[in-house]
Scaffold this motif. Sequence first.
Motif, PDB file in Angstrom:
ATOM      1  N   ARG A 191      40.081 -10.192 124.708  1.00 40.60           N
ATOM      2  CA  ARG A 191      39.889 -11.493 125.352  1.00 40.60           C
ATOM      3  C   ARG A 191      38.663 -11.473 126.261  1.00 40.60           C
ATOM      4  NH1 ARG A 191      45.647 -11.257 125.881  1.00 40.60           N
ATOM      5  NH2 ARG A 191      45.443 -10.649 128.075  1.00 40.60           N
ATOM      6  N   ILE A 194      35.521 -11.592 124.069  1.00 43.35           N
ATOM      7  CA  ILE A 194      35.332 -12.952 123.561  1.00 43.35           C
ATOM      8  C   ILE A 194      34.768 -13.851 124.660  1.00 43.35           C
ATOM      9  CG2 ILE A 194      36.523 -15.025 122.753  1.00 43.35           C
ATOM     10  CD1 ILE A 194      36.344 -13.045 120.554  1.00 43.35           C
ATOM     11  N   HIS A 195      35.321 -13.728 125.852  1.00 38.03           N
ATOM     12  CA  HIS A 195      34.887 -14.555 126.985  1.00 38.03           C
ATOM     13  C   HIS A 195      33.409 -14.299 127.308  1.00 38.03           C
ATOM     14  CE1 HIS A 195      35.052 -16.753 130.753  1.00 38.03           C
ATOM     15  NE2 HIS A 195      34.581 -15.686 131.387  1.00 38.03           N
ATOM     16  N   LYS A 198      31.254 -15.868 124.589  1.00 37.95           N
ATOM     17  CA  LYS A 198      31.274 -17.333 124.692  1.00 37.95           C
ATOM     18  C   LYS A 198      30.266 -17.818 125.731  1.00 37.95           C
ATOM     19  CE  LYS A 198      35.978 -18.702 123.313  1.00 37.95           C
ATOM     20  NZ  LYS A 198      37.255 -19.289 123.810  1.00 37.95           N
ATOM     21  N   ASN A 208      39.315 -20.561 119.710  1.00 36.72           N
ATOM     22  CA  ASN A 208      40.513 -19.752 119.537  1.00 36.72           C
ATOM     23  C   ASN A 208      41.454 -20.449 118.559  1.00 36.72           C
ATOM     24  OD1 ASN A 208      42.716 -18.105 119.743  1.00 36.72           O
ATOM     25  ND2 ASN A 208      43.224 -18.637 121.855  1.00 36.72           N
ATOM     26  N   ARG A 210      44.947 -20.364 117.545  1.00 37.39           N
ATOM     27  CA  ARG A 210      46.162 -19.787 118.114  1.00 37.39           C
ATOM     28  C   ARG A 210      46.990 -19.024 117.073  1.00 37.39           C
ATOM     29  NH1 ARG A 210      48.596 -20.653 122.836  1.00 37.39           N
ATOM     30  NH2 ARG A 210      47.219 -22.434 123.283  1.00 37.39           N
ATOM     31  N   TYR A 214      39.838 -15.946 115.879  1.00 37.82           N
ATOM     32  CA  TYR A 214      38.754 -16.748 116.434  1.00 37.82           C
ATOM     33  C   TYR A 214      37.828 -17.227 115.319  1.00 37.82           C
ATOM     34  CZ  TYR A 214      40.367 -14.691 120.794  1.00 37.82           C
ATOM     35  OH  TYR A 214      41.152 -14.315 121.850  1.00 37.82           O
TER      36      TYR A 214
END
Length: 219
Positions: A191, A194-195, A198, A208, A210, A214
Amino acid sequence: MKVFLLEDDFALNKIITNSLKNRGFFVHNYHDGYKAVEMILNNSYDLFILDLNVIGFDGHQILKIIRKNNKDIPVIIISAQIDIENIQKSYNLGCNDYIKKPFDFEELFLRIQYHVQKLKVTDKFLTNLDNSFSYDLLKQDLYYKQQAIELSIKEKLLMTLLVQNLNKVTSIEMIHEYVWDSKEMEAVSMRSLIHKLKKKLKNGMIINVRGEGYKLIKH
């Protein structure tokens, strides 16, 4: 791009590894067929460079294993065996190229470029993500208005995987396998990665999905 190298000559292995790393590749290098098989069965790679005569599983046996699981990944054989029987056998088993030793590294790199260009994941190295962002799959460089954006090693691996699956869901399992080599990790690590990625792209480019993974969206 992740390259798998099997070469039992330690000096040559080091030269090829360092030369490819200097060109922006990520290289997993091995000297014997036992370790090679273990890694191939548990990890994903974009291109293979195999010597034939190594301890344990030889290059031909490794090639059979690769082709059993994937028909499209480029495989380049490098070998001092110059007899037509070994060359023919290598092509019959599914290699894409056969380079006779000794060779100049530039020749190997040109062959790699040629086969990467033919990969089904892209028709060219540079992929435009929108009017401002683009990504070079060969160099693994992200650009904003033709200016390079600094990426960490894991960010490059993740970005490469997302671009290869552009507009499609990249599963959590795929990311774990490709970026972390299936090694143990905490969910927060993915996570966090990914953050960070981004923040280097336009808002909404990475979404995302769910429960699945991704998706990198081309705008």
